[in-house]
Design a protein around this motif. Structure first.
Motif, mmCIF file in Angstrom:
data_model
loop_
_atom_site.group_PDB
_atom_site.id
_atom_site.type_symbol
_atom_site.label_atom_id
_atom_site.label_comp_id
_atom_site.label_asym_id
_atom_site.label_seq_id
_atom_site.Cartn_x
_atom_site.Cartn_y
_atom_site.Cartn_z
ATOM 1 N N PHE A 103 0.863 -1.206 -0.170
ATOM 2 C CA PHE A 103 0.054 -0.101 0.058
ATOM 3 C C PHE A 103 0.871 1.329 -0.054
ATOM 4 C CE2 PHE A 103 0.303 1.042 4.418
ATOM 5 C CZ PHE A 103 0.649 -0.213 4.944
ATOM 6 N N LYS A 104 0.161 2.111 -0.644
ATOM 7 C CA LYS A 104 1.029 3.505 -0.570
ATOM 8 C C LYS A 104 0.868 4.179 0.780
ATOM 9 C CE LYS A 104 -1.444 5.505 -3.785
ATOM 10 N NZ LYS A 104 -2.444 6.395 -4.769
ATOM 11 N N VAL A 105 1.493 4.711 1.316
ATOM 12 C CA VAL A 105 1.594 5.403 2.575
ATOM 13 C C VAL A 105 0.702 6.759 2.599
ATOM 14 C CG1 VAL A 105 2.714 6.233 4.886
ATOM 15 C CG2 VAL A 105 3.468 4.088 3.685
ATOM 16 N N LEU A 106 -0.144 7.068 3.101
ATOM 17 C CA LEU A 106 -0.804 8.456 2.867
ATOM 18 C C LEU A 106 -0.542 9.278 4.217
ATOM 19 C CD1 LEU A 106 -4.110 7.312 1.389
ATOM 20 C CD2 LEU A 106 -2.367 8.159 0.093
ATOM 21 N N TYR A 107 -0.606 8.759 5.344
ATOM 22 C CA TYR A 107 -0.406 9.490 6.666
ATOM 23 C C TYR A 107 0.278 8.578 7.594
ATOM 24 C CZ TYR A 107 -3.843 12.606 4.961
ATOM 25 O OH TYR A 107 -4.532 13.553 4.193
ATOM 26 N N CYS A 108 1.266 9.255 8.347
ATOM 27 C CA CYS A 108 1.875 8.237 9.451
ATOM 28 C C CYS A 108 2.163 9.366 10.831
ATOM 29 C CB CYS A 108 3.549 7.962 8.716
ATOM 30 S SG CYS A 108 4.259 6.946 10.086
ATOM 31 N N GLY A 109 1.593 8.715 11.897
ATOM 32 C CA GLY A 109 1.651 9.469 13.055
ATOM 33 C C GLY A 109 3.155 9.585 13.690
ATOM 34 N N ILE A 110 3.398 10.357 14.281
ATOM 35 C CA ILE A 110 4.668 10.199 14.970
ATOM 36 C C ILE A 110 4.606 9.927 16.776
ATOM 37 C CG2 ILE A 110 6.993 11.710 15.770
ATOM 38 C CD1 ILE A 110 6.561 13.731 13.514
ATOM 39 N N CYS A 111 5.099 9.069 17.370
ATOM 40 C CA CYS A 111 5.073 8.482 18.517
ATOM 41 C C CYS A 111 6.108 8.686 19.307
ATOM 42 C CB CYS A 111 4.625 6.872 18.388
ATOM 43 S SG CYS A 111 4.720 6.113 20.137
ATOM 44 N N HIS A 112 6.095 9.063 20.316
ATOM 45 C CA HIS A 112 7.290 9.401 21.140
ATOM 46 C C HIS A 112 8.527 8.282 21.259
ATOM 47 C CE1 HIS A 112 8.975 12.132 24.356
ATOM 48 N NE2 HIS A 112 9.921 11.259 24.285
ATOM 49 N N SER A 113 7.683 7.047 21.081
ATOM 50 C CA SER A 113 8.666 5.717 20.769
ATOM 51 C C SER A 113 9.609 5.929 19.658
ATOM 52 C CB SER A 113 8.036 4.453 20.471
ATOM 53 O OG SER A 113 7.045 4.180 21.473
ATOM 54 N N ASP A 114 9.271 6.711 18.361
ATOM 55 C CA ASP A 114 10.131 6.991 17.404
ATOM 56 C C ASP A 114 11.164 7.839 18.019
ATOM 57 O OD1 ASP A 114 8.277 5.692 15.621
ATOM 58 O OD2 ASP A 114 7.118 7.471 15.266
ATOM 59 N N LEU A 115 10.877 8.850 18.811
ATOM 60 C CA LEU A 115 12.067 9.688 19.352
ATOM 61 C C LEU A 115 13.283 8.816 20.140
ATOM 62 C CD1 LEU A 115 12.890 12.741 19.126
ATOM 63 C CD2 LEU A 115 11.057 13.038 20.984
ATOM 64 N N HIS A 116 12.365 7.958 21.030
ATOM 65 C CA HIS A 116 13.362 7.067 21.802
ATOM 66 C C HIS A 116 14.210 6.343 20.876
ATOM 67 C CE1 HIS A 116 11.572 7.791 25.665
ATOM 68 N NE2 HIS A 116 10.153 7.038 25.312
ATOM 69 N N LYS A 117 13.464 5.843 19.728
ATOM 70 C CA LYS A 117 14.369 4.982 19.056
ATOM 71 C C LYS A 117 15.464 5.678 18.150
ATOM 72 C CE LYS A 117 13.243 0.604 18.066
ATOM 73 N NZ LYS A 117 14.212 -0.359 18.548
ATOM 74 N N LEU A 118 15.110 6.767 17.596
ATOM 75 C CA LEU A 118 15.721 7.801 16.689
ATOM 76 C C LEU A 118 17.309 8.011 17.182
ATOM 77 C CD1 LEU A 118 13.378 10.133 15.314
ATOM 78 C CD2 LEU A 118 14.818 8.637 14.064
ATOM 79 N N LYS A 119 17.178 8.152 18.746
ATOM 80 C CA LYS A 119 18.249 8.507 19.455
ATOM 81 C C LYS A 119 18.938 7.316 20.339
ATOM 82 C CE LYS A 119 16.985 13.180 20.046
ATOM 83 N NZ LYS A 119 17.028 14.803 20.806
ATOM 84 N N ASN A 120 18.371 6.295 19.815
ATOM 85 C CA ASN A 120 19.055 4.872 20.610
ATOM 86 C C ASN A 120 18.987 5.041 21.959
ATOM 87 O OD1 ASN A 120 19.805 2.450 20.479
ATOM 88 N ND2 ASN A 120 22.143 3.234 20.421
ATOM 89 N N GLU A 121 17.754 5.554 22.604
ATOM 90 C CA GLU A 121 17.516 5.487 23.943
ATOM 91 C C GLU A 121 17.460 4.259 24.642
ATOM 92 O OE1 GLU A 121 16.123 10.359 24.265
ATOM 93 O OE2 GLU A 121 14.685 8.701 24.836
ATOM 94 N N TRP A 122 16.895 3.299 24.022
ATOM 95 C CA TRP A 122 16.656 2.143 24.421
ATOM 96 C C TRP A 122 17.856 0.979 24.021
ATOM 97 C CZ3 TRP A 122 11.194 2.205 22.205
ATOM 98 C CH2 TRP A 122 10.402 2.963 22.873
ATOM 99 N N SER A 123 18.830 1.428 23.353
ATOM 100 C CA SER A 123 20.284 0.606 23.066
ATOM 101 C C SER A 123 19.974 -0.493 22.286
ATOM 102 C CB SER A 123 20.936 0.340 24.367
ATOM 103 O OG SER A 123 20.991 1.439 25.356
ATOM 104 N N ASP A 124 18.841 -0.262 21.219
ATOM 105 C CA ASP A 124 18.784 -1.351 20.214
ATOM 106 C C ASP A 124 18.716 -0.917 18.831
ATOM 107 O OD1 ASP A 124 16.431 -0.298 20.600
ATOM 108 O OD2 ASP A 124 15.162 -2.236 21.072
ATOM 109 N N SER A 125 18.651 0.312 18.684
ATOM 110 C CA SER A 125 18.324 0.895 17.310
ATOM 111 C C SER A 125 19.328 0.563 16.340
ATOM 112 C CB SER A 125 18.379 2.476 17.470
ATOM 113 O OG SER A 125 17.426 3.020 18.306
ATOM 114 N N ILE A 126 18.698 0.333 15.111
ATOM 115 C CA ILE A 126 19.645 -0.104 13.766
ATOM 116 C C ILE A 126 19.848 1.051 12.896
ATOM 117 C CG2 ILE A 126 19.636 -1.943 12.153
ATOM 118 C CD1 ILE A 126 18.491 -3.928 13.814
#
Ligand code: NAP
Ligand code: ZN
Length: 366
Positions: free
Chosen positions: A42-65
């Protein structure tokens, strides 16, 4: 962690990725698999931003790839289905949340609790069964097994639906599972952000009395007048906290950062439950007598299964539970992340991928 290896898939895809722990997002070309027998593309039309995205972007849970393409509140329109797909057809409006795979045979999977499967595959930043890395919804199109795709009821605006896919199910599931869904109950919601404002709305739709517990005085009026909360307690005001002691049957704690929880436990009646869904990266302080004196419990909850996610969306549709969103263009995403960190959003950013991600869509069906 750097990508160990990346399988090159046949279809070119495009999105925005972070390359390192700065979390800064920028355009990124990658690839996705062709539509498999059980897949929905499917074509993506909208995507929300969760605070988990922010944790992941900054590798705050030490498991980001990295490179990391976030996005787990994804709404779109089907452009291709595999030969064995039964639930969807081209043109359907669909959504994908936090998961794109699980083992399908363990006790949790058999009980529609894919979210607790030990082999569950998160929508982004995880290794897929073929060894490739999963990429999320900040991108032009998605491919997912139909089991992990949910249907959007007619009449729900597609941008507004997006936050239900993660924030919505994360607060709906514990309300149901822990029995905090009875109209004579009094619920506390801690942190009035993306998850918190939906906890208020779902709890009100279920008929509960709701108190918001917040660090932001500026949110009081809106919590009561607009979101329908019954009362508001400023967590940094000792007198207000004292007055609210022993009044709550349950609490949904959505706070994303380290914060004191003993004062929250003190707000519970005997036998009350503190449900933690927020995921700060460091431990919280807990003194056990605060639980013992009152037979109280602290429990956790992680998103929800696919069947329950569909149930939650249908419930939201029927009971008029609508996320409050600020729609943004793709190139505003880094500013949005900075604002999210400062709790400066009412109450969820949703990226208008369909109209603002360029080039879009890069997929060619052949
Ligand atoms: P959000 O929109 O940023 O909301 C978090 C709220 O917490 C803020 O609006 C703020 O509310 C409060 N807060 C922030 N910093 C605080 C601090 N230092 N002390 C006290 N309160 C603070 O985030 P979200 O998207 O709702 O996500 C919340 C958390 O849930 C994140 O940790 C996220 O990773 C996690 N999450 C968990 C699951 C799961 O399955 N369990 C799923 C999705 C997200 P006030 O201004 O009202 O104080
Ligand atoms: Zn499983």
């Amino acid at each position: 962690m750097a990508v160990e290896y990346e399988i090159e898939h046949p279809r070119k895809a495009f999105g925005w990725a972070a390359r390192d722990t700065s979390g800064l997002l920028s355009p990124f070309f990658f690839s996705r698999r062709k539509t498999g027998e059980k897949d929905v593309t499917f074509k993506v039309l909208y995507c929300g931003i969760c605070h988990s995205d922010l944790h992941k972007l900054k590798n705050e849970w030490s498991d980001s790839i990295y490179p990391l393409v976030p996005g787990r509140e994804i709404v779109g329109e089907v452009i291709e289905v595999g030969s064995k797909v039964e639930k969807f057809k081209v043109g359907d409006k669909v959504a994908v949340g936090c998961l794109v795979g699980s083992c399908s045979s363990c006790q949790n999977c058999v009980n529609n609790l894919e979210n607790y499967c030990r082999q569950a595959i998160p929508t982004y930043g995880a290794k897929n069964v073929d060894g490739s890395i999963t990429y999320g919804g900040f991108s032009d199109f998605m491919v997912a097994d139909e089991h992990f795709v949910v249907n959007i009821p007619n009449g729900l605006p597609l941008d507004v639906v997006a936050p239900l896919l993660c924030a919505g199910i994360t607060v709906y599931s514990p309300l149901r599972y822990f029995g905090l869904d009875k109209p004579d109950m009094h619920l506390g919601v801690v942190g009035l952000g993306g998850l918190g404002h939906l906890a208020v709305k779902f709890a009100k739709a279920l008929g509960l009395k709701v108190t918001v517990i917040s660090t932001s005085p500026s949110k009081e009026q809106e919590a009561i007048q607009h979101l329908g909360a019954d009362s508001f307690v400023l967590s940094r005001d000792q007198d207000q906290m004292k007055a609210a002691m022993c009044t709550l049957d349950g609490i949904i704690d959505t706070v994303s950062a380290v914060h004191p929880i003993i004062p929250l436990i003190d707000l519970l009646k005997s036998h009350g439950k503190l449900v933690t869904v927020g995921a700060p990266e460091k431990p919280l302080d807990l003194l056990l007598p605060s639980l013992i004196m009152g037979r109280k419990s602290i429990v956790g909850s992680y998103i929800g299964g696919i069947q329950e996610t569909q149930e939650m969306i249908d419930f939201a549709s029927e009971h008029n539970v609508r996320p409050e969103i600020e729609v943004i263009p793709m190139d505003y995403v880094n500013t949005a992340m900075e604002r999210l960190l400062k709790a400066d959003v009412k109450y969820r950013f949703v990226i208008d991928i369909g109209n603002t991600l360029k080039p879009y869509p890069s997929i060619t069906l052949e």
